[in-house]
Write a protein that holds these residues in place. Structure first.
Motif, PDB file in Angstrom:
ATOM      1  N   TYR A  53      -3.413   4.092  -6.420  1.00  0.00           N
ATOM      2  CA  TYR A  53      -3.748   3.954  -5.006  1.00  0.00           C
ATOM      3  C   TYR A  53      -4.686   5.076  -4.557  1.00  0.00           C
ATOM      4  CZ  TYR A  53      -0.063   0.475  -4.463  1.00  0.00           C
ATOM      5  OH  TYR A  53       0.707  -0.634  -4.574  1.00  0.00           O
ATOM      6  N   ARG A  87      -8.528  -4.471   4.278  1.00  0.00           N
ATOM      7  CA  ARG A  87      -7.857  -4.418   2.976  1.00  0.00           C
ATOM      8  C   ARG A  87      -7.483  -2.981   2.620  1.00  0.00           C
ATOM      9  NH1 ARG A  87      -7.513  -7.601  -1.886  1.00  0.00           N
ATOM     10  NH2 ARG A  87      -6.265  -6.287  -3.232  1.00  0.00           N
ATOM     11  N   GLU A  91      -3.787  -1.459   2.042  1.00  0.00           N
ATOM     12  CA  GLU A  91      -3.448  -0.752   0.810  1.00  0.00           C
ATOM     13  C   GLU A  91      -2.960   0.664   1.101  1.00  0.00           C
ATOM     14  OE1 GLU A  91      -6.785  -1.011  -1.814  1.00  0.00           O
ATOM     15  OE2 GLU A  91      -6.431  -3.111  -2.248  1.00  0.00           O
ATOM     16  N   SER A  94       0.565   0.343   2.210  1.00  0.00           N
ATOM     17  CA  SER A  94       1.379   0.017   1.048  1.00  0.00           C
ATOM     18  C   SER A  94       1.589   1.248   0.176  1.00  0.00           C
ATOM     19  CB  SER A  94       0.714  -1.091   0.243  1.00  0.00           C
ATOM     20  OG  SER A  94       1.454  -1.376  -0.904  1.00  0.00           O
ATOM     21  N   ALA A 191      -0.422  -4.502  -1.760  1.00  0.00           N
ATOM     22  CA  ALA A 191      -1.587  -3.744  -2.215  1.00  0.00           C
ATOM     23  C   ALA A 191      -2.450  -4.535  -3.203  1.00  0.00           C
ATOM     24  CB  ALA A 191      -1.143  -2.447  -2.851  1.00  0.00           C
TER      25      ALA A 191
END
Length: 194
Positions: A53, A87, A91, A94, A191
């Motif tokens: 991430y 997005r 993410e 998340s 994610a």
């Protein structure tokens, strides 16, 4: 202390026999011994996911879209930029959820697993003390040795009872870990969705 050391040496050389633990206590002891490495391994893999991430956050996905927008005025890339921003925001949220789950595991193995290991060590210590006292009593049947053997036997039984109490919570531990993994999977699906 030296009595336990002597007892360990005698057991390893075959001059003394170790008292076998009750079956239920032995099974729970094996479970808790294997729990800590398993949790550390899970935490390591979750941390690796969190690193993915972080890499995605550092990667600049908007640069190609912005370059494309500069090349041609006829192409409207603003909806694509908004989609990428949405997005990346999802993410990011998340990633925070995954980090929270990682912290749950880390807190569990830092606190609760440490207590489990202390209980296992206490059980082993009391077993060695009891075996050492039984060996001394077998060599010289005095009142002092009998009293020491009785005291050590009571401590050993208390340690076995504590281990049984820990074993009673195994199902709860497994259900908690299962719930943590389920919430982790939900965060990962957010994610990694298409």
């Amino acid at each position: 202390m030296f009595g336990r050391l002597k007892q360990k040496v005698k057991e390893k050389t075959g001059r003394a026999k170790a008292t076998s633990l009750p079956v239920d206590v032995d099974e729970s002891m094996i479970y808790f011994k294997n729990l800590l490495p398993r949790l550390k391994d899970l935490h390591k893999h979750m941390t690796d996911l969190n690193d993915v991430y972080k890499w995605q956050k550092k990667a600049n996905f908007l640069a190609p879209l912005e370059n494309y927008a500069r090349l041609g005025d006829k192409v409207n890339v603003q909806p694509f930029i908004e989609a990428v921003n949405a997005r990346m925001s999802a993410e990011g949220d998340s990633a925070k959820g995954v980090q929270n789950e990682c912290e749950k595991y880390k807190a569990y193995y830092s606190n609760d697993c440490r207590l489990h290991q202390e209980q296992i060590n206490y059980l082993s210590k009391t077993r060695l003390d009891m075996d050492s006292a039984a060996d001394k009593f077998a060599n010289a049947e005095t009142d002092a040795n009998k009293m020491k053997l009785d005291t050590c036997t009571k401590e050993f039984e208390t340690a076995c009872t504590r281990m049984r109490e820990l074993a009673a919570g195994i199902k709860e531990i497994e259900s908690n870990h299962s719930a943590w993994q389920d919430s982790l999977m939900k965060e990962m699906k957010v994610a990694f969705r298409k």
